[in-house]
Motif scaffolding. Structure first.
Motif, PDB file in Angstrom:
ATOM      1  N   SER A   1       0.994  -1.062   0.100  1.00 55.57           N
ATOM      2  CA  SER A   1       0.004  -0.045   0.005  1.00 55.57           C
ATOM      3  C   SER A   1       0.973   1.381   0.025  1.00 55.57           C
ATOM      4  N   ALA A   2       1.830   1.326   0.690  1.00 48.47           N
ATOM      5  CA  ALA A   2       2.813   2.376   1.113  1.00 48.47           C
ATOM      6  C   ALA A   2       3.398   2.716  -0.286  1.00 48.47           C
ATOM      7  N   TYR A   3       3.877   1.949  -0.955  1.00 54.18           N
ATOM      8  CA  TYR A   3       4.510   2.242  -2.238  1.00 54.18           C
ATOM      9  C   TYR A   3       3.667   2.491  -3.429  1.00 54.18           C
ATOM     10  N   ALA A   4       2.457   1.566  -3.510  1.00 54.21           N
ATOM     11  CA  ALA A   4       1.408   1.798  -4.644  1.00 54.21           C
ATOM     12  C   ALA A   4       1.006   3.421  -4.458  1.00 54.21           C
ATOM     13  N   ALA A   5       0.840   3.868  -3.069  1.00 55.99           N
ATOM     14  CA  ALA A   5       0.272   5.133  -2.979  1.00 55.99           C
ATOM     15  C   ALA A   5       1.393   6.167  -3.335  1.00 55.99           C
ATOM     16  N   GLY A   6       2.543   5.792  -2.789  1.00 54.52           N
ATOM     17  CA  GLY A   6       3.786   6.897  -2.877  1.00 54.52           C
ATOM     18  C   GLY A   6       4.051   7.024  -4.566  1.00 54.52           C
ATOM     19  N   LEU A   7       3.991   5.757  -5.355  1.00 58.67           N
ATOM     20  CA  LEU A   7       4.412   5.789  -6.855  1.00 58.67           C
ATOM     21  C   LEU A   7       3.221   6.425  -7.512  1.00 58.67           C
ATOM     22  N   CYS A   8       1.942   6.285  -6.996  1.00 56.49           N
ATOM     23  CA  CYS A   8       1.083   7.003  -7.576  1.00 56.49           C
ATOM     24  C   CYS A   8       1.108   8.702  -7.250  1.00 56.49           C
TER      25      CYS A   8
ATOM     26  N   TYR B   1      12.480   3.276 -10.031  1.00 55.73           N
ATOM     27  CA  TYR B   1      11.170   4.038  -9.580  1.00 55.73           C
ATOM     28  C   TYR B   1      10.998   4.214  -8.245  1.00 55.73           C
ATOM     29  N   THR B   2      11.472   2.938  -7.453  1.00 59.00           N
ATOM     30  CA  THR B   2      11.109   3.037  -6.109  1.00 59.00           C
ATOM     31  C   THR B   2      11.954   3.594  -5.305  1.00 59.00           C
ATOM     32  N   GLY B   3      13.350   4.128  -5.804  1.00 56.34           N
ATOM     33  CA  GLY B   3      14.353   4.867  -5.208  1.00 56.34           C
ATOM     34  C   GLY B   3      15.370   3.585  -4.294  1.00 56.34           C
ATOM     35  N   GLY B   4      14.835   2.485  -4.288  1.00 55.04           N
ATOM     36  CA  GLY B   4      15.669   1.298  -3.703  1.00 55.04           C
ATOM     37  C   GLY B   4      15.832   1.689  -2.323  1.00 55.04           C
ATOM     38  N   GLU B   5      16.968   1.416  -1.820  1.00 56.66           N
ATOM     39  CA  GLU B   5      17.287   1.355  -0.212  1.00 56.66           C
ATOM     40  C   GLU B   5      17.131   2.892   0.144  1.00 56.66           C
ATOM     41  N   ILE B   6      17.151   3.865  -0.815  1.00 58.36           N
ATOM     42  CA  ILE B   6      17.311   5.161  -0.289  1.00 58.36           C
ATOM     43  C   ILE B   6      15.643   5.634   0.030  1.00 58.36           C
ATOM     44  N   GLY B   7      14.944   4.957  -0.676  1.00 57.73           N
ATOM     45  CA  GLY B   7      13.510   5.484  -0.586  1.00 57.73           C
ATOM     46  C   GLY B   7      13.030   6.597  -1.694  1.00 57.73           C
ATOM     47  N   LEU B   8      11.679   6.732  -1.555  1.00 62.38           N
ATOM     48  CA  LEU B   8      10.793   7.465  -2.379  1.00 62.38           C
ATOM     49  C   LEU B   8      10.698   8.583  -1.774  1.00 62.38           C
ATOM     50  N   ALA B   9      10.793   9.886  -2.499  1.00 62.48           N
ATOM     51  CA  ALA B   9      10.477  10.971  -1.879  1.00 62.48           C
ATOM     52  C   ALA B   9       9.213  11.387  -2.546  1.00 62.48           C
ATOM     53  N   LEU B  10       8.015  11.835  -1.849  1.00 65.64           N
ATOM     54  CA  LEU B  10       6.727  11.898  -2.103  1.00 65.64           C
ATOM     55  C   LEU B  10       6.531  13.814  -2.533  1.00 65.64           C
ATOM     56  N   ARG B  11       5.596  14.047  -3.384  1.00 66.82           N
ATOM     57  CA  ARG B  11       5.359  15.227  -3.762  1.00 66.82           C
ATOM     58  C   ARG B  11       4.742  15.850  -2.713  1.00 66.82           C
ATOM     59  N   ASP B  12       3.518  15.373  -2.083  1.00 70.13           N
ATOM     60  CA  ASP B  12       2.710  15.722  -1.365  1.00 70.13           C
ATOM     61  C   ASP B  12       2.749  15.297   0.090  1.00 70.13           C
ATOM     62  N   ILE B  13       2.313  15.892   1.065  1.00 69.15           N
ATOM     63  CA  ILE B  13       1.874  15.309   2.598  1.00 69.15           C
ATOM     64  C   ILE B  13       0.598  15.451   2.947  1.00 69.15           C
ATOM     65  N   LEU B  14       0.095  14.797   4.006  1.00 70.11           N
ATOM     66  CA  LEU B  14      -1.320  14.954   4.430  1.00 70.11           C
ATOM     67  C   LEU B  14      -1.493  16.067   4.760  1.00 70.11           C
ATOM     68  N   THR B  15      -0.416  16.752   5.833  1.00 70.77           N
ATOM     69  CA  THR B  15      -0.816  18.141   6.298  1.00 70.77           C
ATOM     70  C   THR B  15       0.600  18.642   6.937  1.00 70.77           C
ATOM     71  N   LEU B  16       0.867  19.809   6.848  1.00 70.73           N
ATOM     72  CA  LEU B  16       2.105  20.390   7.427  1.00 70.73           C
ATOM     73  C   LEU B  16       1.779  20.393   9.211  1.00 70.73           C
ATOM     74  N   SER B  17       0.478  20.586   9.478  1.00 73.09           N
ATOM     75  CA  SER B  17       0.367  20.775  10.971  1.00 73.09           C
ATOM     76  C   SER B  17       0.508  19.579  11.737  1.00 73.09           C
ATOM     77  N   SER B  18       0.981  19.609  12.848  1.00 74.98           N
ATOM     78  CA  SER B  18       1.209  18.335  13.842  1.00 74.98           C
ATOM     79  C   SER B  18      -0.192  17.982  14.272  1.00 74.98           C
ATOM     80  N   THR B  19      -0.962  19.017  14.718  1.00 74.45           N
ATOM     81  CA  THR B  19      -2.258  18.692  15.211  1.00 74.45           C
ATOM     82  C   THR B  19      -3.225  17.963  14.270  1.00 74.45           C
ATOM     83  N   GLY B  20      -2.992  18.512  12.853  1.00 70.61           N
ATOM     84  CA  GLY B  20      -3.634  17.838  11.880  1.00 70.61           C
ATOM     85  C   GLY B  20      -3.379  16.558  11.685  1.00 70.61           C
ATOM     86  N   ASN B  21      -2.193  16.064  11.708  1.00 72.02           N
ATOM     87  CA  ASN B  21      -1.719  14.710  11.725  1.00 72.02           C
ATOM     88  C   ASN B  21      -1.949  13.818  12.754  1.00 72.02           C
ATOM     89  N   PHE B  22      -1.954  14.360  14.165  1.00 72.66           N
ATOM     90  CA  PHE B  22      -2.513  13.730  15.282  1.00 72.66           C
ATOM     91  C   PHE B  22      -3.996  13.326  14.952  1.00 72.66           C
TER      92      PHE B  22
END
Lengths: 308, 423, 292
Positions: A70-77, A136-157
């Protein structure tokens, strides 16, 4: 009596939820919210894993197969198609559910550690795939996403708390329904369950789908929380180990147990951070003590001694 | 049964809630008044992680002994990455949101580096990466400068290291009057994302260095038996192995030595730069050639020797590793920026860091602008007067002997007997 | 021809180490029904202690190796006395759930051990000195004598194990315990003593595997989980509790990996083995040589 008890229980759970939800209002520590956010996602993993392990009796070494898919499918998307977060999370979850479906076949045919091996192999193959397609996946280094859920700590909480609450409620309803009883029965003796006229296949599929649904949601949301997807956060066996420990020390076959275990594991790790490199060891020692002296987990300390 | 069941959720919920509130109340706030908190983050258990902590500690001690900045001293806070991206993200949050850290220095592995980049922008806190060499770091800063402007790279990226490896190959293997020609190279890389730009750079620059690339082997990072790979290298009649390895180090070197593979072992070798590599491989690294910034206090600038002496005296260790040098220079840049910035906010520090132009222990310290390809990466130059600089060395009798550049060389390359015998 | 020979030699050595690594694990499972997930950590412990004693304390590789094996045996008994015994005697869980708890407990023990190893020895990989220097040439291939010795020692230990189980009273009792513990108790054996013996034997085998591994490919605390996974794979593929099955499984995986690395690509080494594993389990759900 029964009804009164049920009201009590629901009321208390609601109270705990409200108390936790008010936390951002009383603390100024974004750091605490950050710690709990991680703990809540781990709690969702633990609850989903316990549904298969505790209730359906499947030795599943591969929660990170579902989470990682799920993490990689969502990240690649998000990275390659540029689609928004709220489209990619369902896509990731769908990938996890497909993965869950793929595990049902072996689960019906194999028992105990033999099925455990298949799930472990699934995780290892996923890890290899990530390495092989590192373009595609960035291998061991990982995949950097363009977006995040929200910048706010409270929002993420609140996102994490919300997902955890929904998962807990749905799983609670399922395991307390006749459906959950059949699931548990088929985990303990599938032949007898079949003989009683229940289709074990149907219930196994359901259990795997539910587990994949919630681990998938949490996996996709975790990567949009961190902003990166990497094997170290969503695939490696070490993540599985965390999930297993959280579930067992919290108490198997208990929704609130999984939550307690996950919060304990993450918060204790943070508290013991001053111990430096020995902090993980200290947490493991604490967990081992719990296991040896209270094998049924924290939840048994609160009253259910020796039950089951 | 019923009554005991009744209070189970009550107690559990109460415990959860009180637990959470206890944590909220008990959060530590240990900062001394008026000190500026700076964080350093690395894996505590790893030698290359310890080097980062040591260098930062030394830099801060010297800085505070000089009186700090405007009378304020720096207080160093240490965080363990534990090789985990998730742990590191939590540590970074704790550092900024609870310990009041104004900037973070360190990071050894690329996975952790990459996962901390979004957090540095979220927390608006500068992050200077000093141990990881992934070319993705400057690339991502370049691609999203607004988002990643808080990230600086205090170490050159792996593509530059590869090109540097080619230059050493040119000067030492193919155009060395003391040596017969070693000109058949095999590219030997662990199958990982960081080696892809290295392989591409090798493919391009090795022919220019007078070498023929006879084979290109990528192997799984968890490979334990290198026999199949080495037998392929022998069949290729290659006489130089141009490596790109960091996660593996001991295994290929030990087996190269035990199986007496008749090819020089050169290229990028992350672990061989450490002075402990001799013990770790039990001497099998004899003859291995690689390059690194710093090394044995090679007198790149007038500050190198003093750092080398102070480091060895303070920590009683054999040698500072490469990331001790890069971390020390990054700390110097940060201390300089703290003195120049009007306040300690992330944006002010970023502006000041962008203006950095000081002399460090590896050469001049300055960062590329956001519009350059290597955005916010330390400027590299073979001339230490112009940028971070680099030396090539070979393991000889338990010592790292500098063989390149000629100006600094403390010895000549020695071909291991089983390599010489093979040709 | 040269290539074939090389594949044979390489596969022989790798297979022998795999088999030795898995032998202890499968015996423990056979006798006490415990999947010991601390396996990799104990193997690494032996390797690191051997390295430390041999090089840092200058005891030489043979004494160092001995110290490594001793450390593995002691740690195994610590695991048995502090974790396995108390849990087995605990009355707080149903008997059929005991394996699950033991398996999580050994996992936690592995984490603790790994943390301590990392703290004491660091996480940087190390290799012990070769047990014996030099190379031999077999049909145009250069083979380090050390690798040959490792293969031979591994086979000798496995042979000794087979002799012990087949021909000594204690060994036979152990085998019987794996078939019917109750029956053994009825004819007057102290099952507790048998367990004590089996755990000691396990420590010995894991320790030897660790020391050999350290001189062949090196070790670090980080590889513990991978070692456990590999040994677990072999044990399951061979059929739980079946020592000969493990031997066969070790060789199948060893040769398949070596063949892939030689003929296809070194980076794909593990993949055919993993795929084969799934196919075999699908056709034979009890493993290749499982009993059920």
């Amino acid at each position: 009596m029964n009804i009164a008890y049920a009201y009590w229980r629901t009321g208390l759970a609601l109270l705990a939820l409200i108390v936790t939800a008010c936390l951002p209002a009383v603390t100024s520590s974004y750091y605490l919210l950050g710690v709990l956010t991680t703990a809540f996602y781990l709690a969702v993993y633990a609850m989903s894993w316990d549904l298969l392990f505790g209730y359906a009796g499947e030795v599943n070494f591969g929660p990170t197969f579902l989470i990682g898919l799920s993490a990689y499918a969502a990240g690649l998307c998000n990275t390659f198609l540029g689609w928004p977060v709220w489209v990619c999370i369902p896509i990731g979850t769908a990938a996890a559910m497909l993965g869950g479906l793929a595990l049902v076949g072996p689960a019906l045919r194999l028992k105990g550690p033999y099925f455990g091996l298949v799930t472990l192999v699934a995780v290892l193959l996923l890890g290899h795939a990530i390495t092989i397609f590192s373009g595609y996946t960035g291998g061991e280094i990982g995949l950097a996403l363009r977006d995040i859920l929200t910048l706010s700590s409270t929002g993420n909480f609140y996102y994490a708390l919300g997902l955890m609450a929904i998962t807990a409620v749905v799983l609670r309803i399922v395991v307390r329904s006749p459906l959950g009883l059949i699931l548990e029965a088929s985990g303990q003796d599938s032949v007898a369950t079949e003989a009683l006229g229940f289709s074990v296949i149907k219930f196994k599929v359901l259990a795997f789908m539910l587990s994949a649904l919630f681990s998938g949601l949490a996996g996709a949301m975790t990567v949009f929380y961190f902003g990166t997807a990497s094997p170290g956060t969503v695939v490696v066996v070490a993540v599985t180990v965390q999930i297993i420990i959280a579930t067992i020390i919290g108490g198997r076959r208990s929704i609130i147990g999984s939550i307690l275990g996950a919060v304990f594991l993450v918060v204790a790790g943070e508290f013991l951070r001053p111990l430096g490199e020995l902090s993980t060891t200290a947490v493991s020692i604490l967990a081992l003590l719990v296991l040896v002296f209270a094998p049924n987990g924290f939840i048994s300390v609160f009253g259910r001694r020796g039950a089951r | 049964m019923r009554s005991s069941k009744l209070n189970r959720p009550l107690l559990a919920a109460a415990a959860l809630a009180t637990g959470v509130y206890c944590v909220a109340g008990a959060l530590p706030d240990a900062r001394a008044a008026d000190a500026i908190a700076v964080g350093v983050i690395a894996p505590k258990s790893h030698i290359l992680g310890q080097a980062i902590f040591h260098a930062a500690e030394l830099s801060v001690a010297q800085f505070n002994a000089r009186g700090g900045v405007n009378g304020r001293k720096i207080e160093l806070q240490e965080y363990n990455t534990n090789f985990s991206a998730a742990d590191s993200a939590r540590a970074f949050q704790r550092a900024v949101q609870s310990d009041g850290v104004v900037a973070m220095v360190g990071v050894f592995t690329s996975e952790v580096a990459l996962s901390l980049m979004p957090w540095s922008s979220r927390l608006k806190t500068p992050l200077i990466i000093t141990g990881a060499a992934s070319s993705q770091i400057p690339e991502r800063v370049h691609a999203q400068p607004e988002r990643f402007k808080y990230v600086f790279h205090g170490y050159v990226n792996s593509a530059i290291l590869a090109r540097q490896g080619c230059i050493v190959a040119h000067d030492v293997f193919t155009n060395n009057p003391r040596l017969k020609k070693y000109d058949r190279a095999v590219i030997f890389s662990e199958d990982a994302a960081w080696t892809k730009p290295v392989d591409a750079a090798y493919q391009k620059c090795l022919p220019k260095a007078g070498m023929k690339v006879v084979d290109h082997i990528r192997f799984a990072p968890d490979t334990s038996d290198f026999t199949p790979i080495y037998s392929r290298i022998k069949n290729d009649h290659a006489n130089v192995i141009m490596a790109a390895i960091a996660h593996v180090g001991v295994k290929p070197v030990v087996q190269w030595h035990q199986q007496q593979i008749p090819a020089l072992f050169s290229g990028i070798n992350g672990q061989a730069g450490s002075s402990k590599f001799w013990d770790a491989t039990n001497g099998a690294t004899e003859g291995v050639i690689t390059g690194t910034p710093g090394l044995a206090g090679a007198p790149l600038t007038d500050k190198s020797a003093a750092f080398y002496a102070a480091y060895k005296k303070r920590f009683h260790v054999d040698e500072p590793a490469y990331d001790a040098y890069t971390t020390f220079d990054a700390m110097s840049a940060l201390e300089d920026a703290l003195g120049k910035a009007p306040n300690t906010s992330g944006d002010a520090l970023v502006k000041a860091l962008e203006q950095t132009d000081i002399t460090g222990v590896l050469g001049r310290v300055a960062f590329h602008g956001l519009n350059d390809k290597d955005a916010h990466e330390v400027v590299f130059n073979e001339d230490p007067k112009k940028g971070q600089s680099f030396v090539g060395f070979q393991w000889q009798h338990g010592k790292q002997v500098i063989i390149w550049p000629p100006k600094l060389a403390t010895g000549h390359v020695v071909v291991p007997s089983f390599v010489a015998a093979g040709h | 021809m040269e290539l074939l020979l090389q594949i044979l030699i390489s596969g022989f050595i790798i297979g022998a180490i795999y088999a030795l690594g898995a032998a202890g694990l499968t015996i423990i499972f056979g006798v006490s029904g415990i999947l010991n997930l601390a396996h990799g950590a104990i193997v690494v412990l032996a390797a690191l202690v051997a390295w430390y004693c041999a090089l840092q304390l200058h005891m030489g590789i043979y004494w160092g190796g001995l110290a490594g094996v001793a450390a593995a045996v002691v740690t195994t008994y610590v695991l048995y006395a502090l974790v396995v015994l108390p849990l087995s005697r605990s009355r707080q869980m149903a008997a059929d759930e005991l394996p699950v708890f033991l398996f999580v407990a050994t996992l936690l023990f592995a984490l603790i051990l790994q943390g301590l190893l990392e703290w004491f020895f660091g996480s940087t990989p190390v290799a012990t000195p070769a047990l014996i220097d030099g190379v031999i040439h077999i049909g145009g291939n250069t083979v380090p004598l050390n690798s040959v010795l490792i293969g031979v020692v591994a086979w000798m230990v496995l042979g000794g194990l087979w002799l012990f189980i087949s021909f000594t009273r204690l060994g036979k009792a152990m085998l019987a315990a794996s078939m019917s513990p109750r029956g053994l108790a009825i004819i007057g054996y102290d099952i507790g003593r048998i367990h004590l013996l089996v755990w000691g034997l396990y420590g010995l085998l894991a320790g030897i595997a660790g020391v050999l591994l350290a001189s062949f490919i090196g070790a670090s605390s980080g590889v513990a989980i991978n070692l456990t996974a590999t040994a677990f794979t072999i044990v399951i593929l061979g059929g739980l509790g079946n020592v000969l099955g493990s031997l066969a499984a070790a060789y199948i995986l060893g040769f398949l990996g070596t063949l892939t690395a030689f003929l296809i690509a070194p980076s794909l080494r593990e993949i055919p083995g993993l795929c084969l594993l799934i196919i075999i389990l699908y056709l034979r759900p009890q493993g290749l040589f499982g009993r059920h």
